[in-house]
Design an enzyme around this catalytic site. Structure first.
Site, PDB file in Angstrom:
ATOM      1  N   HIS A 256       0.729  -1.232  -0.045  1.00 50.83           N
ATOM      2  CA  HIS A 256       0.054  -0.013   0.009  1.00 50.83           C
ATOM      3  C   HIS A 256       0.846   1.316   0.070  1.00 50.83           C
ATOM      4  CE1 HIS A 256      -3.876  -2.185   1.644  1.00 50.83           C
ATOM      5  NE2 HIS A 256      -3.889  -2.232   0.364  1.00 50.83           N
ATOM      6  N   HIS A 391      -5.296  -5.714 -10.640  1.00 54.15           N
ATOM      7  CA  HIS A 391      -3.917  -5.401 -10.358  1.00 54.15           C
ATOM      8  C   HIS A 391      -3.009  -5.528 -11.379  1.00 54.15           C
ATOM      9  CE1 HIS A 391      -4.678  -3.667  -6.325  1.00 54.15           C
ATOM     10  NE2 HIS A 391      -5.627  -4.628  -5.958  1.00 54.15           N
TER      11      HIS A 391
END
Length: 424
Positions: A256, A391
């Site tokens: 993240h 992703h």
């Protein structure tokens, strides 16, 4: 400047960079189309579900809201590139989002958790935005509806962030504020700003980034703090008994850090492209986030790969490597390379793709392993099967496209296909 030019990243790495190499770009295109082809098997009678590790649909598979929204978004990007098979899958996803997966009584969407979550609704908005750019029937109405939900239910004007979740009837707001849902809300806010020509969504994205990065991460060595209560007290022991939770794991998630890094770059680019001005800390923070993610996550247990989570002591908590973390690091390295021209990001870009090629791409069964363990062997500790296209696929597109605007808008412009968008 020509439409589609990268107004903030005019620095093109000199000869020898992979991202400017025609051969590498062909390789990226080939990898992206293989990912799209593999995930076509995830289609169910209603929406999309999660494939197992071999690429087969389990007999007991059920439609998943997040998977359906991500597939709809991804195939909309494929449709904008003129890839056969993509348009019918976008329409299939839209039918599910408009129909069975929607809560027709209370509004919003069912995600199987028993809650109405900002995280899931962000992906519904992303799917609607991309499908609308691709000109698919029903997308415009869906986009209008989800924007209303985001504005009236989730957006907290006082805090400048998204509220986390509610009961199905929109009662019982959760006593929690999370970085993950807000991170994806930054992505979708930038998409909405471009697709709707609505600068207020860029302003909201900047407010989220300011709180989570400029105000909080900057005070924690550019580590993204994930879990808070509604009074913004940090919950350091949150999910300590569930360190491998797939959405809210204990500790902090280096993947993240790098994902926020490239979101800052994209938001900076979007703000400057529109003449709206960007805070002067955005590039520096993006670089520090990337370096913190690689410092804390990469090869910290002796083996290559970005670990899933670290504890508050900075040591690995869950050593498994999630594929999405490596993909987001690639996007961040490519963005920083284009933005700065610095060779350290070229080195990271190549290192990350080398790792993915040797350890994550599954040449036996197709697609990518959703995760590998600390020894880089296939694992299902955190995630079951291969449910995710979003992703991985985006990491094959972002290196060769400018930082702004939104991916679907950029593909519409560069491919010269798709309708002219208008106000909802």
């Amino acid at each position: 400047m020509a439409d589609g030019a990268d107004v903030i990243a005019p620095i093109a790495p000199k000869g020898g960079s992979w991202i400017t190499s025609a051969r590498h770009r062909r390789w990226l295109s080939d990898q992206g189309q293989r990912l799209l082809d593999f995930s076509k098997e995830s289609r169910l009678p209603v929406g999309f579900g999660s494939l197992d590790t071999t690429g087969r649909m389990p007999d007991d598979a059920t439609p998943d809201l997040v998977v359906t929204a991500r597939m709809t978004h991804s195939y909309a990007l494929g449709a904008l590139q003129g890839l056969p098979g993509a348009v019918p899958l976008v329409d299939h996803g839209l039918e599910a989002l408009i129909g069975p997966l929607k809560d027709h009584e209370n509004g919003g969407w069912h995600d199987g958790s028993g809650r109405k979550q900002a995280y899931a609704h962000a992906f519904v908005a992303l799917a609607a935005a991309s499908a609308h750019v691709a000109g698919r029937p029903g997308a415009k109405a869906l986009l209008k509806e989800i924007v209303t939900i985001l504005e009236t239910r989730f957006w907290s004007e006082d805090e400048g962030v998204m509220r986390e979740s509610f009961a199905p009837d929109w009662s019982d707001e959760e006593d929690y504020r999370g970085a993950n849902a807000n991170m994806h809300s930054v992505e979708v806010s930038m998409a909405l700003a471009d697709v709707l020509d609505a600068p207020v969504w860029r302003e909201r994205a900047l407010r989220i980034v300011t709180r989570f990065v400029h105000e909080i991460a900057a005070e924690h060595d550019f580590r993204i703090v994930e879990h808070f209560d509604r009074n913004w007290t940090i919950l350091k022991d949150y999910n300590e008994d569930k360190p491998d939770d797939d959405l809210r794991p204990y500790g902090m998630t280096p993947g993240h850090f790098v994902e926020w890094s490239h979101l800052l770059l994209k938001l900076e680019a979007a703000l400057l492209a529109q003449g709206e001005g960007a805070p002067d800390w955005m590039l520096g923070h993006a670089e520090k986030l990337f370096r913190a993610g690689m410092r804390d996550g990469w090869k910290t247990d002796g083996n290559p790969g970005l670990v899933y989570t670290i504890g508050w002591d900075g040591r690995p908590s869950v050593k498994n490597r999630a594929h999405w973390a490596q993909a987001e690091a690639i996007t961040a390295a490519a963005g920083l390379l284009k933005r700065t021209g610095r060779t350290e990001y070229e080195r990271w870009y190549r290192t990350l793709w080398d790792y993915l090629d040797l350890h994550v791409i599954d040449r036996r069964c197709g697609s990518w392993h959703n995760e590998v363990d600390g020894e880089n062997a296939p694992s299902e500790r955190i995630y079951r099967g291969k449910p995710d296209l979003y992703h991985a696929y985006q990491s094959t597109l972002t290196p060769v496209l400018p930082l702004a605007p939104f991916l679907a808008v950029m593909l519409e412009r560069t491919e010269a296909i798709g309708p002219v968008r208008g106000d909802l």
